[in-house]
Motif scaffolding. Structure first.
Motif, PDB file in Angstrom:
ATOM      1  N   LEU A   1       5.282  13.421  -5.927  1.00  0.00           N
ATOM      2  CA  LEU A   1       5.523  14.799  -6.343  1.00  0.00           C
ATOM      3  C   LEU A   1       4.629  15.761  -5.584  1.00  0.00           C
ATOM      4  O   LEU A   1       5.031  16.856  -5.242  1.00  0.00           O
ATOM      5  N   GLY A   2       3.385  15.326  -5.325  1.00  0.00           N
ATOM      6  CA  GLY A   2       2.472  16.205  -4.638  1.00  0.00           C
ATOM      7  C   GLY A   2       2.754  16.300  -3.154  1.00  0.00           C
ATOM      8  O   GLY A   2       2.568  17.325  -2.537  1.00  0.00           O
ATOM      9  N   ARG A   3       3.229  15.211  -2.586  1.00  0.00           N
ATOM     10  CA  ARG A   3       3.426  15.113  -1.134  1.00  0.00           C
ATOM     11  C   ARG A   3       2.128  15.427  -0.388  1.00  0.00           C
ATOM     12  O   ARG A   3       2.148  15.875   0.739  1.00  0.00           O
ATOM     13  N   GLU A   4       1.034  15.218  -1.065  1.00  0.00           N
ATOM     14  CA  GLU A   4      -0.239  15.448  -0.389  1.00  0.00           C
ATOM     15  C   GLU A   4      -0.542  14.224   0.441  1.00  0.00           C
ATOM     16  O   GLU A   4      -0.388  13.095  -0.029  1.00  0.00           O
ATOM     17  N   PRO A   5      -0.965  14.413   1.680  1.00  0.00           N
ATOM     18  CA  PRO A   5      -1.182  13.259   2.567  1.00  0.00           C
ATOM     19  C   PRO A   5      -2.165  12.236   1.985  1.00  0.00           C
ATOM     20  O   PRO A   5      -1.965  11.036   2.127  1.00  0.00           O
ATOM     21  N   ILE A   6      -3.198  12.732   1.283  1.00  0.00           N
ATOM     22  CA  ILE A   6      -4.195  11.793   0.769  1.00  0.00           C
ATOM     23  C   ILE A   6      -3.569  10.836  -0.237  1.00  0.00           C
ATOM     24  O   ILE A   6      -3.797   9.629  -0.223  1.00  0.00           O
ATOM     25  N   MET A   7      -2.727  11.404  -1.088  1.00  0.00           N
ATOM     26  CA  MET A   7      -2.073  10.583  -2.107  1.00  0.00           C
ATOM     27  C   MET A   7      -1.128   9.584  -1.453  1.00  0.00           C
ATOM     28  O   MET A   7      -1.043   8.431  -1.864  1.00  0.00           O
ATOM     29  N   LEU A   8      -0.415  10.026  -0.433  1.00  0.00           N
ATOM     30  CA  LEU A   8       0.490   9.109   0.255  1.00  0.00           C
ATOM     31  C   LEU A   8      -0.311   7.996   0.932  1.00  0.00           C
ATOM     32  O   LEU A   8       0.144   6.859   1.013  1.00  0.00           O
ATOM     33  N   GLY A   9      -1.493   8.334   1.403  1.00  0.00           N
ATOM     34  CA  GLY A   9      -2.366   7.323   2.005  1.00  0.00           C
ATOM     35  C   GLY A   9      -2.654   6.202   1.029  1.00  0.00           C
ATOM     36  O   GLY A   9      -2.632   5.021   1.380  1.00  0.00           O
ATOM     37  N   SER A  10      -2.867   6.580  -0.234  1.00  0.00           N
ATOM     38  CA  SER A  10      -3.197   5.533  -1.208  1.00  0.00           C
ATOM     39  C   SER A  10      -1.969   4.671  -1.499  1.00  0.00           C
ATOM     40  O   SER A  10      -2.087   3.469  -1.749  1.00  0.00           O
ATOM     41  N   LEU A  11      -0.776   5.275  -1.434  1.00  0.00           N
ATOM     42  CA  LEU A  11       0.448   4.475  -1.619  1.00  0.00           C
ATOM     43  C   LEU A  11       0.568   3.425  -0.515  1.00  0.00           C
ATOM     44  O   LEU A  11       0.962   2.289  -0.760  1.00  0.00           O
ATOM     45  N   LYS A  12       0.224   3.864   0.678  1.00  0.00           N
ATOM     46  CA  LYS A  12       0.272   2.973   1.832  1.00  0.00           C
ATOM     47  C   LYS A  12      -0.694   1.781   1.606  1.00  0.00           C
ATOM     48  O   LYS A  12      -0.348   0.638   1.880  1.00  0.00           O
ATOM     49  N   ALA A  13      -1.867   2.087   1.094  1.00  0.00           N
ATOM     50  CA  ALA A  13      -2.845   1.024   0.816  1.00  0.00           C
ATOM     51  C   ALA A  13      -2.276   0.053  -0.205  1.00  0.00           C
ATOM     52  O   ALA A  13      -2.404  -1.170  -0.062  1.00  0.00           O
ATOM     53  N   GLN A  14      -1.606   0.575  -1.220  1.00  0.00           N
ATOM     54  CA  GLN A  14      -1.007  -0.301  -2.223  1.00  0.00           C
ATOM     55  C   GLN A  14       0.055  -1.204  -1.600  1.00  0.00           C
ATOM     56  O   GLN A  14       0.171  -2.374  -1.950  1.00  0.00           O
ATOM     57  N   ASP A  15       0.842  -0.632  -0.668  1.00  0.00           N
ATOM     58  CA  ASP A  15       1.881  -1.428  -0.029  1.00  0.00           C
ATOM     59  C   ASP A  15       1.286  -2.558   0.823  1.00  0.00           C
ATOM     60  O   ASP A  15       1.803  -3.670   0.825  1.00  0.00           O
ATOM     61  N   TYR A  16       0.208  -2.254   1.497  1.00  0.00           N
ATOM     62  CA  TYR A  16      -0.443  -3.314   2.281  1.00  0.00           C
ATOM     63  C   TYR A  16      -0.978  -4.402   1.357  1.00  0.00           C
ATOM     64  O   TYR A  16      -0.903  -5.590   1.669  1.00  0.00           O
ATOM     65  N   ALA A  17      -1.498  -3.980   0.225  1.00  0.00           N
ATOM     66  CA  ALA A  17      -1.992  -4.973  -0.734  1.00  0.00           C
ATOM     67  C   ALA A  17      -0.844  -5.846  -1.211  1.00  0.00           C
ATOM     68  O   ALA A  17      -0.994  -7.055  -1.399  1.00  0.00           O
ATOM     69  N   LYS A  18       0.338  -5.237  -1.392  1.00  0.00           N
ATOM     70  CA  LYS A  18       1.501  -6.024  -1.824  1.00  0.00           C
ATOM     71  C   LYS A  18       1.905  -7.021  -0.747  1.00  0.00           C
ATOM     72  O   LYS A  18       2.267  -8.166  -1.054  1.00  0.00           O
ATOM     73  N   ALA A  19       1.851  -6.564   0.509  1.00  0.00           N
ATOM     74  CA  ALA A  19       2.168  -7.472   1.610  1.00  0.00           C
ATOM     75  C   ALA A  19       1.199  -8.652   1.590  1.00  0.00           C
ATOM     76  O   ALA A  19       1.594  -9.810   1.747  1.00  0.00           O
ATOM     77  N   ALA A  20      -0.077  -8.329   1.325  1.00  0.00           N
ATOM     78  CA  ALA A  20      -1.083  -9.395   1.251  1.00  0.00           C
ATOM     79  C   ALA A  20      -0.756 -10.355   0.114  1.00  0.00           C
ATOM     80  O   ALA A  20      -0.909 -11.575   0.244  1.00  0.00           O
ATOM     81  N   VAL A  21      -0.273  -9.803  -1.000  1.00  0.00           N
ATOM     82  CA  VAL A  21       0.093 -10.649  -2.134  1.00  0.00           C
ATOM     83  C   VAL A  21       1.183 -11.630  -1.731  1.00  0.00           C
ATOM     84  O   VAL A  21       1.110 -12.831  -2.024  1.00  0.00           O
ATOM     85  N   ILE A  22       2.204 -11.108  -1.010  1.00  0.00           N
ATOM     86  CA  ILE A  22       3.312 -11.983  -0.617  1.00  0.00           C
ATOM     87  C   ILE A  22       2.807 -13.099   0.301  1.00  0.00           C
ATOM     88  O   ILE A  22       3.141 -14.268   0.113  1.00  0.00           O
ATOM     89  N   VAL A  23       1.966 -12.718   1.247  1.00  0.00           N
ATOM     90  CA  VAL A  23       1.426 -13.732   2.162  1.00  0.00           C
ATOM     91  C   VAL A  23       0.622 -14.771   1.379  1.00  0.00           C
ATOM     92  O   VAL A  23       0.791 -15.985   1.549  1.00  0.00           O
ATOM     93  N   LEU A  24      -0.226 -14.295   0.483  1.00  0.00           N
ATOM     94  CA  LEU A  24      -1.049 -15.214  -0.304  1.00  0.00           C
ATOM     95  C   LEU A  24      -0.195 -16.131  -1.165  1.00  0.00           C
ATOM     96  O   LEU A  24      -0.493 -17.314  -1.327  1.00  0.00           O
ATOM     97  N   MET A  25       0.893 -15.558  -1.696  1.00  0.00           N
ATOM     98  CA  MET A  25       1.752 -16.377  -2.549  1.00  0.00           C
ATOM     99  C   MET A  25       2.414 -17.479  -1.741  1.00  0.00           C
ATOM    100  O   MET A  25       2.514 -18.619  -2.199  1.00  0.00           O
ATOM    101  N   ILE A  26       2.859 -17.142  -0.541  1.00  0.00           N
ATOM    102  CA  ILE A  26       3.491 -18.166   0.299  1.00  0.00           C
ATOM    103  C   ILE A  26       2.459 -19.234   0.678  1.00  0.00           C
ATOM    104  O   ILE A  26       2.728 -20.428   0.571  1.00  0.00           O
ATOM    105  N   LEU A  27       1.262 -18.774   1.045  1.00  0.00           N
ATOM    106  CA  LEU A  27       0.203 -19.741   1.382  1.00  0.00           C
ATOM    107  C   LEU A  27      -0.126 -20.616   0.168  1.00  0.00           C
ATOM    108  O   LEU A  27      -0.294 -21.834   0.295  1.00  0.00           O
ATOM    109  N   GLY A  28      -0.180 -19.990  -0.985  1.00  0.00           N
ATOM    110  CA  GLY A  28      -0.497 -20.727  -2.210  1.00  0.00           C
ATOM    111  C   GLY A  28       0.548 -21.780  -2.506  1.00  0.00           C
ATOM    112  O   GLY A  28       0.243 -22.905  -2.892  1.00  0.00           O
TER     113      GLY A  28
END
Lengths: 406, 221, 270
Positions: free
Chosen positions: A360-387
């Motif tokens: 809603l804000g479209r503020e770049p800083i907030m979008l940056g944190s969304l990006k961080a969350q997405d990378y964390a999700k990617a890490a989760v998928i990788v970890l799950m496959i490794l697990g």
């Protein structure tokens, strides 16, 4: 007189000698006196790890007469003292078969169970038979000290996650700050919020914003505050009416602050009405009864439900649907999602609620944190496959990494 | 001053709470306990704000003779009467006074009557309205005409009708088995996916709050 | 007020009074205070019916019950908070004189001064009511939000994140020993290997595609889009199942209320 005394003494001695001979025979027929058992061996005492101190762990090798030999050991009693040879006090007991005891004391000095930290302590373990008098003490172990730990070693996986996630967040926020364009896919529920406010303006009807039953410290409520601030800003620009009934007084206080400064930001501080954000009651169904009333009497064009919801979700959403309002919901309460999905026009599912404030804000800083969350999700998928690979090839060391000690 | 101090407070206490999780040390535990007590006590003071808002809004309605103002009189009367019974009562000598909290809880008999005969019946009836609303919600789902809503409806029907005797024993049995499977297997998968997402969202938001990036709660988004 | 509304209200009042008299006559000789008890039961029934009348539409009876409910519940919550937290926990640590006044045991302690801090923060929170110094209340809010944000950060990272990931490490391949009861009588709850593998694969693919659905920074097209589509299917099937599961529970709540009306109020032996 003296002779009489001597003779009497002799008779007494003879008599007691006779009784003395009889006595053992009598007790023998009552119960056998158990022989003292073999002592426990290899007593070892260590400070309990990863704790606030005041606790030690005592381990030993059980007596040879425990479950074997004469089978005489019934329990082990653990004794502690601040001196190597005296003032031992029993601190606990465990039944036969055990080889470990945790001596966990309190931190209150006045308490009987207080164990001083950083003080020399001595321990011994007694093997006790059915007759508590018949027992064998181990050798005294000591000195040993208990102490407080500054770091909990069992929580390394969490610390690693904190550091990785924190680093991702800081990195993407700084990338966003530099002005790099970050893509986020459109989300139907978010676009709907803008449309709904426009619709309310056209119809000249208010917007009802429900923050749920959460308290101000719940993260879902905090996310809802951020969404409220966007909604309030637009409402102020369009000069539509906003109604925010609250369940919790602190939430009300914060919501008032949020709405007030949104009006200020939108350049319409005069249009802010203190009573547009108000408290109803901290009773789930009384709150619902009152909000239902508002829905049917004030006929809001749009109802927005964002935050923590429980059983009341369905009553609210159905009443709103009957009243013909456009409804947008978002919650992280998994059990309530089905009801919102059925009764509302748009529902933000779980994480989408948290993403909404960034959207809603479209503020770049907030979008940056969304990006961080997405990378964390990617890490989760990788970890799950490794697990999965690890568990299927029985590589338990990998799985152990994820063990968190509570 | 107006914005920096709160942001600083959030940062200091936020970082401490993260630190204390990793540190079982006596001192960190000691401060942790303090902080938890404090939050609880501050919350009690907020009650006054809530009651004040309720009185203010109702009074305003009555004073300006707004639509349905008569009902606000009911709210205020109920509030004051219940508060009166809530803070007065009989003491151990049977005398009426500003005291009545005992081992058995609030002893004022009128307080109990209000609780048992107003609060409880209305509360349970409100709760029971869910039975009607869930039926109307199910009807709403029936009318939905897209793939996702249909999937939701079909799986809801399977679970809802799992004990239905009219399908005959064989069909009923399999329905029950499929329902149990739906509730155990895909349910667990979906919940886990949602929870991982929520966990990340929460962690992200909390971190933004602690770092002062997210200030929506202070009225500055 | 409309004429019909007045007539209905008068009719309901008469019915209520009649019901009270009949209930009192029924209870006479069986209980002490039968007039009062009859009133209370009748009033409860009246409130129950007032709330249920909302299903038809908004009406004066519902409005009355709603406003009464709001007032009583707010006062109830305030009284309980006052006695349990302020009198029960705070005063015994703050002041001996107040403890005597409220007849609670004073708890002396070296660190009792620490309880003055939240009292001060609480008073700062009340500054909200001031037009000019309202901003000071943000300090107290900042304290609460900061503390709990830090607490929640760790809590969710651990419980919703790390624990859920490791719980998804499930064996997808097992040493094959037959299908179990799956084909013979389609037993999904059996512990046969085929069923177990099916469940594990569903969990694995469900979690993966569910997480993919929650990706925000990548367009849901191609392979990624298909996975996300599968993810939302799993979510919807799950929501349906939990919706269906809740229905029965909700209906039993209504049964409880109907029992009250028919047995406690109208006196039917059900």
């Amino acid at each position: 007189m003296r002779y009489i005394l001597i003779i009497f003494s002799l008779i007494l001695i003879t008599f007691s000698a006779v009784i003395g001979q009889v006595d053992p025979v009598v007790t023998d027929s009552l119960a056998p006196v158990p022989a003292p058992p073999a002592p426990v061996t290899e007593v070892a005492v260590s400070d309990k790890a990863n704790d606030h101190g005041h606790a030690l762990i005592i381990e030993w090798k059980r007596s040879l007469d425990d479950g074997a030999g004469s089978n005489a050991v019934m329990l082990y009693e653990i004794f502690r003292s601040e001196f190597p040879d005296s003032a031992f006090k029993m601190v606990g007991s465990v039944p036969l078969g055990n080889e470990r005891f945790e001596d966990i004391g309190t931190i209150e000095k006045e308490s009987r169970d207080y164990i001083p930290d950083n003080t020399n302590l001595y321990y011994r373990v007694d093997a006790v038979t059915i007759d508590p008098v018949v027992r064998t003490s181990s050798e005294v172990y000591g000195p040993v000290q208990s102490y407080s730990n500054w770091f909990h070693k069992g929580r390394v996986p969490v610390l690693t996650a904190v550091l990785i996630f924190g680093a991702l967040m800081v990195y993407f926020v700084s990338v966003a700050r530099k002005g790099t364009e970050l893509y986020v896919r459109p989300l139907a529920g978010i676009a709907a919020v803008d449309d709904a406010i426009g619709r309310a303006t056209e119809m000249g009807r208010p917007i009802l914003y429900i923050l749920g039953l959460g308290t101000a410290d719940m993260i879902s409520t905090i996310a809802s505050f951020t969404i409220l601030s966007r909604v309030a800003k637009q409402v102020a620009e369009y000069q539509t009416e906003l109604i925010v009934p609250c369940y919790d007084p602190i939430v009300m206080t914060v919501a008032q602050e949020v709405v007030k400064s949104s009006y200020l930001d939108a350049g319409h501080p005069d249009n802010y009405k203190e009573d547009s954000v108000f408290y109803i009651t901290t009773n789930q169904f009384a709150y619902v009864a009152a909000v239902n009333g508002i829905m049917l009497r004030d006929l809001p064009a749009t109802n927005v439900y964002m935050g923590k919801f429980y059983a009341e979700s369905l009553i609210l959403a159905e009443t709103g649907a009957v009243a013909g309002s456009i409804q947008i919901a978002g919650t992280d309460e998994v059990g309530q999602l089905p009801f919102f999905i059925v009764a509302c026009d748009y529902t933000l599912i779980g994480e989408e609620l948290y993403a909404a404030s960034a959207y809603l804000g479209r503020e770049p800083i907030m979008l940056g944190s969304l990006k961080a969350q997405d990378y964390a999700k990617a890490a989760v998928i990788v970890l799950m496959i490794l697990g999965l690979l690890a568990i299927n090839v029985h590589l338990n060391a990998f799985i152990e990494i994820f063990k968190v000690v509570d | 001053m107006k914005r920096q101090i709160p942001v600083l407070l959030v940062f200091v206490f936020g970082v401490f709470m993260i630190f204390q999780y990793f540190s079982p040390h006596e001192y960190s535990e000691w401060i942790y306990k303090f902080l938890m007590d404090w939050i609880y006590i501050i919350g009690i003071f907020a009650m006054a704000l809530g009651i004040w808002s309720l009185i203010h809004v109702s009074y305003d309605k009555i004073k300006n003779k707004r639509h349905d103002w008569g009902y606000s009189v009911v709210t205020l009367a109920a509030l004051f009467i219940m508060m009166f019974f809530g803070i007065t009562g009989f003491d151990e000598n049977g005398e009426w006074g500003f005291y009545f909290m005992t081992q058995e809880g609030l002893t004022n008999p009128m307080f109990r009557n209000f609780f048992n005969h107003i609060l409880v019946p209305i509360e349970t009836t409100m709760f029971s309205l869910l039975a009607f609303f869930i039926s109307s919600a199910a009807y709403r789902a029936f009318r939905a005409r897209n793939v996702l809503a249909t999937m939701l409806l079909v799986s809801a029907l399977v679970v809802m009708l799992r004990f239905n005797p009219y399908f005959g024993e064989a069909v009923g049995l399999y329905m029950n088995k499929i329902a149990a499977w739906l509730l155990n297997v895909p349910n667990m998968a979906a919940k886990r996916a949602i929870l991982i997402g929520i966990g990340l969202g929460m962690v992200g938001t909390a971190l933004k709050v602690v770092l002062g990036i997210e200030r929506g709660y202070m009225g500055k988004g | 007020m409309k004429k019909t509304t007045l007539i209905i209200m008068a009719g309901v009042t008469v019915l209520f009074l009649l019901s009270w008299i009949i209930k009192a006559l029924a209870l006479e000789g069986m209980q002490e205070d039968y007039i009062k008890k009859a009133f209370l039961v009748t009033f409860s029934a009246f409130l129950t019916l007032s709330i249920l009348s909302f299903l038809y539409r908004d009406n004066p009876f519902y409005k009355f019950a709603e406003h009464l409910f709001v007032g009583v519940s707010a006062a109830f919550w305030m009284s309980m908070g006052f006695w349990s937290t302020i009198v029960g926990n705070l005063i015994p640590r703050l002041s001996q004189n107040l403890s005597v006044f409220f007849k609670v045991h004073y708890i002396p302690g070296d660190f009792n001064f620490r309880f003055y801090i939240p009292v001060i923060l609480g008073l700062l929170l009340l500054m909200r009511l001031s037009r000019n110094y309202g901003w000071i209340s943000r300090w107290s809010l900042a304290f609460i939000v900061g503390t709990t944000a830090g607490l929640n950060f760790i809590r969710y990272l651990r419980s919703d994140f790390i624990k859920q990931i490791s719980a998804t490490f499930v064996p997808l391949l097992v040493d094959w020993q037959g299908t179990g009861h799956f084909f013979s009588n389609l037993d999904l709850s059996a512990s046969g290997q085929l069923v177990m593998m099916l469940a594990n694969w569903t969990i694995f693919l469900g979690v993966m595609s569910g997480i993919i659905y929650f990706f925000f920074s990548k367009e849901h097209t191609g392979m990624f889009g298909r996975a996300s589509r599968f993810g939302i299917w799993v979510l919807m099937i799950t929501f349906g199942a939990s919706f269906g599961y809740t229905v029965m529970g909700r209906i039993s709540l209504l049964v409880g209320r109907i029992t009250f009306l028919f047995r406690d109020w109208l006196g039917f032996n059900i």
